[in-house]
Each structure stands twice: as structure tokens, then as C-alpha cells.
Design a protein around this motif. Structure first.
Motif: not given
Length: 193
Positions: A123-135, A141-152
Motif C-alpha cells: 500500500x503506497x500511501x500518499x505522493x512520496x511513496x508513490x513517486x518513489x515506487x511507481x514509474x 495522485x487522484x488519477x493514479x488512485x482512480x486508474x491504477x490496476x487494483x490487481x497490481x
């Protein structure tokens, strides 16, 4: 390879950025070789710094509600690990806390992850964790949370802080669509033997 026990002792004794920490170092982390779910948040707030217990504040209450877990399970289940981007309270900003210190993740994350080979969900909570782990190509953040595949393996979430009330009100789909998917995924993982 160092033992997890030795690594956790090293992390808890860390003073790498002590000169920048207004309350001094008090790294907060929970890890176990049995971990199947890893929560990567931002950094401890003042309440967490004071108690040494991660997510021991209103943000944690909301996070547990999102996960469909009670406090006892959240803290007692060794299959749940907590590794923030910054392990210590970083200090106060004009609005909220300062960003997590940049030293922690490069120093400790990879070494901790090596001891948690069973992790199925991060679980990547907030923009800092997401920026570090997701390319990815999401611009917000809103787009990412809405559209990121939940099976990932990675599951991006907004921060559950009370300061995010406005975001949650503007994005009702989060509670109606994302939270049920999150709960279902967490419970599927924890129900497996």
C-alpha cells in the motif's frame, strides 16, 4: 545477510539525519518475515513519535477503517508490516508536517524488503511513496488512485489524514469503489493459510 532482528536494531539506532529532526530521532518501523501486506506511508507525526506506535493517530483510525481491520489485528498480525518513507518525525511545515527525510528510503527500504519475501500487496500511501515506487504516466495522485490496476502488487492510496477531508469529499468514488476493492484484496490475502 544480516538478520532482520539486527537490521531493525540498526534502524532504531539510526542518527543519519538527527541534526534535521526537531524532536530527535525515533525511527518507527514494523517488519516481520511473515509479512504479506506492507504499508508504506510518509513519516510519523508527533503522536506517533511520542508513542513509537505507527499509525497511532486519527490517520491510522481512518486507514484501519479503509482496510476493514480493528486496532488489535492491525498491531498484532505479523503479516502486516509498516515501513514509512521517512522513519522519524520530520518537523512542522506551514500546512501539516514537512516532507519525509530523503535519507531513509535509500538507506533502509531495500534491506528491509529482502527480509519480507512473502509480501503480496504494498500500500503506497500518499505522493512520496508513490513517486518513489511507481514509474507511471499519471500526472496526479487522484488519477493514479482512480486508474491504477487494483490487481497490481502496488496499491496507491491518498493519505488518510483528517487534512484530506476535502479530497475525500471531492472524490466520493474513492469510498464507494476503491475502499471495497482494497478491503477485499486485504481480506483475501489474510484468509490464505
Amino acid at each position: 545477510m544480516e538478520s532482520l532482528c539486527d537490521l531493525l536494531a540498526d534502524i532504531r539506532a539510526c542518527t543519519a539525519c538527527a541534526e534535521y529532526l526537531p524532536l530527535g530521532p525515533r525511527p518507527v518501523v514494523v517488519a516481520d518475515t511473515a509479512a504479506k501486506i506492507l504499508i508504506i506511508g510518509q513519516a510519523p507525526g508527533t503522536r506517533v513519535h511520542k508513542t513509537g506506535i505507527p499509525w497511532n493517530d486519527p490517520s491510522g483510525d481512518r486507514l484501519r477503517q479503509w482496510l476493514g481491520m480493528d486496532r488489535e489485528q492491525f498491531y498484532a498480525d505479523p503479516r502486516l508490516a509498516i515501513m514509512p518513507m521517512g522513519f522519524c518525525y520530520p518537523g512542522k511545515a506551514k500546512s501539516g508536517d514537512l516532507a519525509p527525510r530523503k535519507e531513509c528510503a535509500p538507506l533502509w527500504h531495500e534491506r528491509l524488503l529482502a527480509h519480507m519475501p512473502k509480501v503480496e500487496l504494498v500500500l503506497l500511501i500518499g505522493q512520496y511513496a508513490q513517486a518513489y515506487y511507481l514509474r507511471d504516466n499519471f500526472s496526479t495522485l487522484t488519477e493514479r488512485v482512480a486508474q491504477h490496476p487494483s490487481s497490481h502488487r502496488f496499491f496507491p492510496l491518498p493519505h488518510p489524514s483528517p487534512r484530506n477531508q476535502l479530497w475525500l469529499k471531492r472524490n466520493p468514488w474513492f469510498d464507494s469503489e476503491v475502499v471495497p476493492r482494497l478491503r477485499a484484496r486485504v481480506h483475501r490475502i489474510l484468509e490464505k493459510k
